[in-house]
Design an enzyme around this catalytic site. Structure first.
Site, PDB file in Angstrom:
ATOM      1  N   LYS A  13       0.821  -1.281  -0.166  1.00  0.00           N
ATOM      2  CA  LYS A  13       0.654   0.154  -0.332  1.00  0.00           C
ATOM      3  C   LYS A  13       0.985   0.882  -0.298  1.00  0.00           C
ATOM      4  O   LYS A  13       0.214   2.131  -0.402  1.00  0.00           O
ATOM      5  CB  LYS A  13      -1.248   0.123   0.981  1.00  0.00           C
ATOM      6  CG  LYS A  13      -1.632  -1.123   1.667  1.00  0.00           C
ATOM      7  CD  LYS A  13      -3.090  -1.030   2.326  1.00  0.00           C
ATOM      8  CE  LYS A  13      -2.315  -0.050   3.585  1.00  0.00           C
ATOM      9  NZ  LYS A  13      -1.604  -1.670   4.310  1.00  0.00           N
ATOM     10  N   ARG A  88      -9.740   1.276   8.799  1.00  0.00           N
ATOM     11  CA  ARG A  88      -9.671  -0.385   9.175  1.00  0.00           C
ATOM     12  C   ARG A  88     -10.354  -1.071   9.358  1.00  0.00           C
ATOM     13  O   ARG A  88     -10.798  -2.289   9.219  1.00  0.00           O
ATOM     14  CB  ARG A  88      -8.387  -0.424  10.862  1.00  0.00           C
ATOM     15  CG  ARG A  88      -6.727   0.242   9.522  1.00  0.00           C
ATOM     16  CD  ARG A  88      -5.401   0.135  11.188  1.00  0.00           C
ATOM     17  NE  ARG A  88      -4.646   0.248  10.692  1.00  0.00           N
ATOM     18  CZ  ARG A  88      -3.438  -0.175   9.934  1.00  0.00           C
ATOM     19  NH1 ARG A  88      -3.588  -1.574   9.774  1.00  0.00           N
ATOM     20  NH2 ARG A  88      -2.383   0.343   9.753  1.00  0.00           N
ATOM     21  N   ARG A 123      12.064 -10.798   5.099  1.00  0.00           N
ATOM     22  CA  ARG A 123      13.150  -9.613   5.018  1.00  0.00           C
ATOM     23  C   ARG A 123      14.137 -10.136   6.351  1.00  0.00           C
ATOM     24  O   ARG A 123      14.009 -11.244   7.183  1.00  0.00           O
ATOM     25  CB  ARG A 123      11.933  -8.579   5.539  1.00  0.00           C
ATOM     26  CG  ARG A 123      11.678  -8.152   3.980  1.00  0.00           C
ATOM     27  CD  ARG A 123      10.775  -7.142   4.260  1.00  0.00           C
ATOM     28  NE  ARG A 123       9.725  -6.861   4.938  1.00  0.00           N
ATOM     29  CZ  ARG A 123       8.907  -5.643   5.925  1.00  0.00           C
ATOM     30  NH1 ARG A 123       8.010  -4.698   4.329  1.00  0.00           N
ATOM     31  NH2 ARG A 123       8.513  -6.390   6.900  1.00  0.00           N
ATOM     32  N   ARG A 156      12.937  -8.956  11.630  1.00  0.00           N
ATOM     33  CA  ARG A 156      12.171  -7.943  12.871  1.00  0.00           C
ATOM     34  C   ARG A 156      11.325  -8.570  13.551  1.00  0.00           C
ATOM     35  O   ARG A 156      10.902  -9.444  12.311  1.00  0.00           O
ATOM     36  CB  ARG A 156      12.196  -6.838  12.379  1.00  0.00           C
ATOM     37  CG  ARG A 156      13.152  -6.014  11.785  1.00  0.00           C
ATOM     38  CD  ARG A 156      12.876  -4.938  11.063  1.00  0.00           C
ATOM     39  NE  ARG A 156      11.130  -5.012  10.202  1.00  0.00           N
ATOM     40  CZ  ARG A 156      10.670  -3.802   9.618  1.00  0.00           C
ATOM     41  NH1 ARG A 156      10.595  -2.992  10.150  1.00  0.00           N
ATOM     42  NH2 ARG A 156       9.989  -4.068   8.383  1.00  0.00           N
ATOM     43  N   ARG A 167      -0.885 -10.629  12.216  1.00  0.00           N
ATOM     44  CA  ARG A 167      -1.886  -9.334  11.546  1.00  0.00           C
ATOM     45  C   ARG A 167      -1.960  -9.843  10.421  1.00  0.00           C
ATOM     46  O   ARG A 167      -3.458  -9.163   9.801  1.00  0.00           O
ATOM     47  CB  ARG A 167      -0.593  -8.572  11.106  1.00  0.00           C
ATOM     48  CG  ARG A 167       1.129  -8.361  11.718  1.00  0.00           C
ATOM     49  CD  ARG A 167       1.876  -7.465  11.338  1.00  0.00           C
ATOM     50  NE  ARG A 167       2.121  -6.573  10.631  1.00  0.00           N
ATOM     51  CZ  ARG A 167       2.898  -5.696  10.126  1.00  0.00           C
ATOM     52  NH1 ARG A 167       4.029  -6.810   9.601  1.00  0.00           N
ATOM     53  NH2 ARG A 167       2.615  -4.957   9.358  1.00  0.00           N
TER      54      ARG A 167
END
Length: 210
Positions: A13, A88, A123, A156, A167
């Protein structure tokens, strides 16, 4: 033009908001950035948000709505804006309507959960210089070691598989209904996320011209 950009965490996004911002010459407004700025400024809303943000809790709707309301009242939003990360929930979407905001387009970036998990869980970040890598798309020359400074690469907490799944679960539970809310108003345009960012951007800009 007033635009809402929807999509799961990791759908891209932020990147697409920047593309639209340049194309239409209107600001891209990230809820996260607005909250962090409110905290830095020490505003009443920022002080309310700080404790939740520091402890990893969701910031209450009334605080998020207040921060967004203050931001879109600024001069640079007179000709329109892109909302990235808001609303949201359906309650937030209803609050936006209650403010008298007339949204022109809602663009939903559709990316399969498995693709998002691969993007985020792959990542890696250097614990020394902060350089970013990806196991599939941008691997380091030596596995687990930063090309620039030789320090270890770490994952992370936000990118750990369990966190990514959490999430996504929150997104499907809280934000999926927002799509139905705007679809019923004839404002929802779905875009299939592509492997190449520029291909997704082309589809997003096409949706804005529909």
């Amino acid at each position: 033009m007033k635009i809402i950009l929807l999509g799961a965490p990791g759908a891209g996004k932020g990147t697409q908001a920047e593309v639209i911002s340049r194309h239409l010459n209107v600001p891209a407004i990230s809820t996260g950035n607005c909250l962090r700025e409110a905290v830095r400024a020490g505003s009443p809303l920022g002080l309310k948000a700080k404790d939740d943000m520091d402890n990893g809790r969701l910031v209450p709707d009334d605080v998020v709505i207040g921060v967004v309301k203050d931001r879109i009242a600024m001069d640079d939003c007179k000709n329109g804006y892109i909302l990235d990360g808001f609303p949201r929930t359906v309650a937030q979407a209803e609050a936006l309507e209650a403010m008298g905001v007339e949204i022109d387009r809602v663009v939903d970036l559709e990316v399969p959960d498995e693709t998002i998990k691969r993007r985020l869980s792959g990542r890696r970040v250097c614990e020394g210089c902060g350089a970013s890598y990806h196991l599939d798309y941008k691997p380091s020359k030596q596995e687990g070691i930063c090309d620039s400074c030789g320090k270890a690469l770490i994952i992370r907490k936000d990118d750990e598989p369990a966190t990514v799944q959490d999430r996504l679960d929150v997104y499907h539970r809280q934000t999926e209904p927002v799509k139905a809310f705007y679809s019923a108003k004839g404002k929802l345009f779905q875009v299939e996320g592509q492997e190449k960012v520029e291909d997704t951007s082309a589809l997003v800009l096409k949706a804005l011209e529909a």
